[in-house]
Design an enzyme around this catalytic site. Structure first.
Site, PDB file in Angstrom:
ATOM      1  CG  HIS A  13       9.352  11.856  -7.634  1.00  0.00           C
ATOM      2  ND1 HIS A  13       8.801  10.221  -8.737  1.00  0.00           N
ATOM      3  CD2 HIS A  13       9.955  11.973  -8.779  1.00  0.00           C
ATOM      4  CE1 HIS A  13       8.801  10.729 -10.006  1.00  0.00           C
ATOM      5  NE2 HIS A  13       9.075  11.801 -10.215  1.00  0.00           N
ATOM      6  CG  HIS A  55       4.538  11.683 -14.757  1.00  0.00           C
ATOM      7  ND1 HIS A  55       5.930  11.684 -14.658  1.00  0.00           N
ATOM      8  CD2 HIS A  55       5.009  10.920 -15.563  1.00  0.00           C
ATOM      9  CE1 HIS A  55       7.244  12.045 -15.259  1.00  0.00           C
ATOM     10  NE2 HIS A  55       6.365  10.916 -15.793  1.00  0.00           N
TER      11      HIS A  55
END
Length: 114
Positions: A13, A55
């Site tokens: 991730h 992100h």
């Protein structure tokens, strides 16, 4: 790549964020070298049409899509492009990539409509 659906797919991730800064080429490389099945990342389209791996869509200068890629790089010099990550994955041909696109609906939640 043939997947074995009897075992979970393990994705890094944002790369390997405990080993290197997340969403960097180093972080992605370390996740792949650690034996994970692939990596997960988010991208946002910059004002000048570059898919930036990022992100957080908000920056100190405003929403990422209102900035050029060079402005994002000035804020965070380790920000790669999606193209750079795809080039890295060419060295790991049996690895997966999960790309989340930051979309207009996301944009509407954090600022005025474009």
């Amino acid at each position: 790549m043939a997947l074995n659906w009897e075992t979970p797919v393990l994705l890094g991730h944002r790369g390997a964020p405990y080993l290197a800064p997340e969403n960097t080429l180093l972080s992605f490389r370390l996740a792949l070298e650690a034996g994970l099945d692939g990596v997960e990342l988010d991208v946002v389209l910059t004002r000048d049409g570059v898919f930036a791996v990022r992100h957080d869509i908000l920056t100190a200068l405003g929403p990422a899509w209102t900035l050029s890629f060079s402005q994002l790089k000035a804020l965070d010099p380790d920000t790669p492009t999606l193209e750079e990550v795809l080039e890295l994955l060419e060295s790991y041909p049996r690895k997966l990539i999960n790309v989340e696109l930051k979309t207009l609906s996301t944009r509407q939640n954090v600022g005025p409509p474009l």
